[in-house]
Design a protein around this motif. Structure first.
Motif, PDB file in Angstrom:
ATOM      1  N   LEU A 287      18.096 -69.412  -1.595  1.00  0.00           N
ATOM      2  CA  LEU A 287      19.004 -70.547  -1.482  1.00  0.00           C
ATOM      3  C   LEU A 287      19.988 -70.356  -0.331  1.00  0.00           C
ATOM      4  N   GLU A 288      20.510 -69.156  -0.207  1.00  0.00           N
ATOM      5  CA  GLU A 288      21.452 -68.885   0.874  1.00  0.00           C
ATOM      6  C   GLU A 288      20.805 -69.088   2.234  1.00  0.00           C
ATOM      7  N   ARG A 289      19.583 -68.576   2.367  1.00  0.00           N
ATOM      8  CA  ARG A 289      18.871 -68.720   3.640  1.00  0.00           C
ATOM      9  C   ARG A 289      18.550 -70.187   3.918  1.00  0.00           C
ATOM     10  N   SER A 290      18.057 -70.908   2.908  1.00  0.00           N
ATOM     11  CA  SER A 290      17.669 -72.306   3.094  1.00  0.00           C
ATOM     12  C   SER A 290      18.864 -73.181   3.461  1.00  0.00           C
ATOM     13  N   THR A 291      19.971 -72.999   2.736  1.00  0.00           N
ATOM     14  CA  THR A 291      21.143 -73.830   3.019  1.00  0.00           C
ATOM     15  C   THR A 291      21.743 -73.502   4.381  1.00  0.00           C
ATOM     16  N   GLU A 292      21.712 -72.229   4.772  1.00  0.00           N
ATOM     17  CA  GLU A 292      22.206 -71.865   6.104  1.00  0.00           C
ATOM     18  C   GLU A 292      21.366 -72.525   7.193  1.00  0.00           C
ATOM     19  N   GLU A 293      20.056 -72.523   7.014  1.00  0.00           N
ATOM     20  CA  GLU A 293      19.170 -73.142   7.997  1.00  0.00           C
ATOM     21  C   GLU A 293      19.426 -74.641   8.107  1.00  0.00           C
ATOM     22  N   ILE A 294      19.534 -75.296   6.949  1.00  0.00           N
ATOM     23  CA  ILE A 294      19.754 -76.740   6.952  1.00  0.00           C
ATOM     24  C   ILE A 294      21.107 -77.075   7.550  1.00  0.00           C
ATOM     25  N   ASN A 295      22.146 -76.359   7.132  1.00  0.00           N
ATOM     26  CA  ASN A 295      23.481 -76.623   7.676  1.00  0.00           C
ATOM     27  C   ASN A 295      23.520 -76.424   9.181  1.00  0.00           C
ATOM     28  N   ALA A 296      22.834 -75.384   9.657  1.00  0.00           N
ATOM     29  CA  ALA A 296      22.806 -75.122  11.095  1.00  0.00           C
ATOM     30  C   ALA A 296      22.117 -76.251  11.847  1.00  0.00           C
ATOM     31  N   GLU A 297      21.002 -76.744  11.297  1.00  0.00           N
ATOM     32  CA  GLU A 297      20.293 -77.857  11.927  1.00  0.00           C
ATOM     33  C   GLU A 297      21.179 -79.092  12.001  1.00  0.00           C
ATOM     34  N   ILE A 298      21.821 -79.421  10.881  1.00  0.00           N
ATOM     35  CA  ILE A 298      22.659 -80.616  10.835  1.00  0.00           C
ATOM     36  C   ILE A 298      23.815 -80.500  11.825  1.00  0.00           C
ATOM     37  N   GLN A 299      24.443 -79.324  11.874  1.00  0.00           N
ATOM     38  CA  GLN A 299      25.575 -79.138  12.778  1.00  0.00           C
ATOM     39  C   GLN A 299      25.135 -79.198  14.235  1.00  0.00           C
ATOM     40  N   LYS A 300      23.948 -78.699  14.524  1.00  0.00           N
ATOM     41  CA  LYS A 300      23.418 -78.771  15.887  1.00  0.00           C
ATOM     42  C   LYS A 300      23.125 -80.214  16.279  1.00  0.00           C
ATOM     43  N   ILE A 301      22.466 -80.944  15.389  1.00  0.00           N
ATOM     44  CA  ILE A 301      22.143 -82.347  15.651  1.00  0.00           C
ATOM     45  C   ILE A 301      23.404 -83.148  15.923  1.00  0.00           C
ATOM     46  N   THR A 302      24.382 -83.040  15.034  1.00  0.00           N
ATOM     47  CA  THR A 302      25.583 -83.859  15.149  1.00  0.00           C
ATOM     48  C   THR A 302      26.460 -83.431  16.321  1.00  0.00           C
ATOM     49  N   SER A 303      26.518 -82.134  16.596  1.00  0.00           N
ATOM     50  CA  SER A 303      27.308 -81.673  17.735  1.00  0.00           C
ATOM     51  C   SER A 303      26.718 -82.165  19.051  1.00  0.00           C
ATOM     52  N   GLU A 304      25.397 -82.211  19.144  1.00  0.00           N
ATOM     53  CA  GLU A 304      24.765 -82.736  20.353  1.00  0.00           C
ATOM     54  C   GLU A 304      25.042 -84.229  20.500  1.00  0.00           C
ATOM     55  N   LEU A 305      25.029 -84.962  19.390  1.00  0.00           N
ATOM     56  CA  LEU A 305      25.350 -86.386  19.462  1.00  0.00           C
ATOM     57  C   LEU A 305      26.790 -86.605  19.897  1.00  0.00           C
ATOM     58  N   ILE A 306      27.708 -85.798  19.375  1.00  0.00           N
ATOM     59  CA  ILE A 306      29.114 -85.919  19.761  1.00  0.00           C
ATOM     60  C   ILE A 306      29.288 -85.584  21.236  1.00  0.00           C
ATOM     61  N   ALA A 307      28.640 -84.517  21.692  1.00  0.00           N
ATOM     62  CA  ALA A 307      28.741 -84.128  23.098  1.00  0.00           C
ATOM     63  C   ALA A 307      28.200 -85.222  24.011  1.00  0.00           C
ATOM     64  N   GLU A 308      27.084 -85.835  23.632  1.00  0.00           N
ATOM     65  CA  GLU A 308      26.515 -86.920  24.424  1.00  0.00           C
ATOM     66  C   GLU A 308      27.439 -88.129  24.429  1.00  0.00           C
ATOM     67  N   PHE A 309      28.008 -88.438  23.260  1.00  0.00           N
ATOM     68  CA  PHE A 309      28.944 -89.563  23.160  1.00  0.00           C
ATOM     69  C   PHE A 309      30.151 -89.351  24.075  1.00  0.00           C
ATOM     70  N   GLU A 310      30.737 -88.163  24.039  1.00  0.00           N
ATOM     71  CA  GLU A 310      31.931 -87.891  24.838  1.00  0.00           C
ATOM     72  C   GLU A 310      31.605 -87.881  26.326  1.00  0.00           C
ATOM     73  N   ALA A 311      30.415 -87.407  26.688  1.00  0.00           N
ATOM     74  CA  ALA A 311      30.014 -87.438  28.094  1.00  0.00           C
ATOM     75  C   ALA A 311      29.877 -88.871  28.590  1.00  0.00           C
ATOM     76  N   ASN A 312      29.389 -89.757  27.732  1.00  0.00           N
ATOM     77  CA  ASN A 312      29.194 -91.150  28.122  1.00  0.00           C
ATOM     78  C   ASN A 312      30.502 -91.924  28.215  1.00  0.00           C
ATOM     79  N   LEU A 313      31.588 -91.379  27.678  1.00  0.00           N
ATOM     80  CA  LEU A 313      32.880 -92.052  27.783  1.00  0.00           C
ATOM     81  C   LEU A 313      33.338 -92.198  29.234  1.00  0.00           C
ATOM     82  N   GLU A 314      32.782 -91.383  30.111  1.00  0.00           N
ATOM     83  CA  GLU A 314      33.152 -91.454  31.523  1.00  0.00           C
ATOM     84  C   GLU A 314      32.666 -92.736  32.183  1.00  0.00           C
ATOM     85  N   TYR A 315      31.651 -93.374  31.591  1.00  0.00           N
ATOM     86  CA  TYR A 315      31.116 -94.609  32.170  1.00  0.00           C
ATOM     87  C   TYR A 315      31.892 -95.792  31.613  1.00  0.00           C
ATOM     88  N   GLU A 316      32.862 -96.267  32.357  1.00  0.00           N
ATOM     89  CA  GLU A 316      33.813 -97.253  31.857  1.00  0.00           C
ATOM     90  C   GLU A 316      33.170 -98.601  31.561  1.00  0.00           C
TER      91      GLU A 316
END
Length: 310
Positions: A136-165
């Motif tokens: 359970l510890e291994r599975s939840t760590e893997e899933i949490n890591a995937e989710i955090q990676k997915i969402t962090s990449e979306l946030i980074a892309e969103f913030e990068a696009n803020l430069e295009y007024e």
């Protein structure tokens, strides 16, 4: 702040209507080469974002390394006054696990909107022991890591696009608990990204609570059993029935452009088990149908898989 995915997609309805009109014209004998070229161009535009995100999904699934990644996302500061960052507990969903909000990222201006809720699976330390707890510890760590990676990449892309007024963009991430049974639980991550055209895709995370292992589709069938064929054929049957019952429903099943047609699922096709224990297959926008159909799911009846389920 919660946004309705349907309302977000209203911006794109005119594009989808045009696409469908072109698709109907394509099926007529008098369609010109120019019309065909235009149809292919419109379909390419509509599915460009779909293909990009599907590649991203495969990359994440192939490279997730939970233990190393989890620590990197423990602190995710926001620098804008328009952004909220909070930890919020959600009610317990079972004896072994619970879900909390790891991060809540919001941003809104006239042209840009983000509402990203990042879920995290937590374990009840007293609910399991030995090998099950370790799994359970291994599975939840893997899933949490995937989710955090997915969402962090979306946030980074969103913030990068803020430069295009002059640009517009919408990003929404929400989660839904699909199963809270004694034997397993499933968390669904719902992602929407809009910039000119909108696209929604989903991730499904299922854990076998008896073993602590993260379930793959093959894990619920007898070893060596052919589950691809009966699931695929049942999906095709459901597609035909839905199209016969409603003229507004359309799947790429017997299209004249052969490469669009749905032929079979794969071991990597998204799935979950519903409250009846039936397999539910999920497809992202543009994967088996025009994007106006949104994400689609097919519940496979138990009798279709009789004799090959574990």
């Amino acid at each position: 702040m919660i946004y309705n995915f349907t309302e977000m997609k209203k911006r794109n309805e005119s594009m989808e209507e045009e696409l469908q009109a072109l698709k109907k014209n394509y099926q007529k004998p008098q369609m010109s080469n120019n019309q065909l070229d235009k149809l292919r161009k419109r379909m390419e535009e509509a599915n460009m974002e779909n293909r990009r995100d599907k590649r991203k999904k495969k990359m994440i699934q192939a490279t997730a390394a939970a233990a190393a990644i989890v620590g990197a996302f423990l602190i995710l500061p926001n620098t804008s006054a328009s952004i909220a960052h909070a930890m919020e507990q959600i009610p317990i969903i079972g004896q072994l696990v619970e879900v909390v909000t790891f991060r809540d990222y919001t941003y809104e201006t006239d042209r840009n909107m983000a509402d990203i809720e990042v879920p995290e699976i937590k374990l009840d330390d007293q609910a399991a022991e030995g090998e099950v707890k370790e799994n359970l510890e291994r599975s939840t760590e893997e899933i949490n890591a995937e989710i955090q990676k997915i969402t962090s990449e979306l946030i980074a892309e969103f913030e990068a696009n803020l430069e295009y007024e002059e640009g517009y963009q919408d990003v929404i991430v929400q989660s839904e608990i699909l199963a809270t049974e004694e034997e397993y639980f499933t968390l669904k991550l719902i992602c929407y990204q809009g910039a000119g055209s909108g696209y929604q895709w989903n991730y499904y995370y299922t854990i076998d609570l008896n073993t602590g292992e993260r379930l793959q589709l093959k894990d619920i069938f007898a070893e060596g059993a052919d589950y691809i064929t009966p699931i695929s054929e049942n999906i095709k049957e459901q597609m035909r029935e839905q199209m016969a019952a409603d003229e507004n429903i359309y799947y790429w099943l017997e299209d004249e452009i052969e490469e669009w047609n749905f032929k079979a699922i794969t071991d990597e096709t998204s799935f979950y088990l519903n409250d009846k224990g039936n397999v539910v297959i999920g497809f992202d926008e543009g994967e088996v149908a025009p994007m106006y159909m949104g994400t689609v799911e097919f519940e496979i009846p138990a009798e279709a898989l009789q004799g090959i389920r574990k």
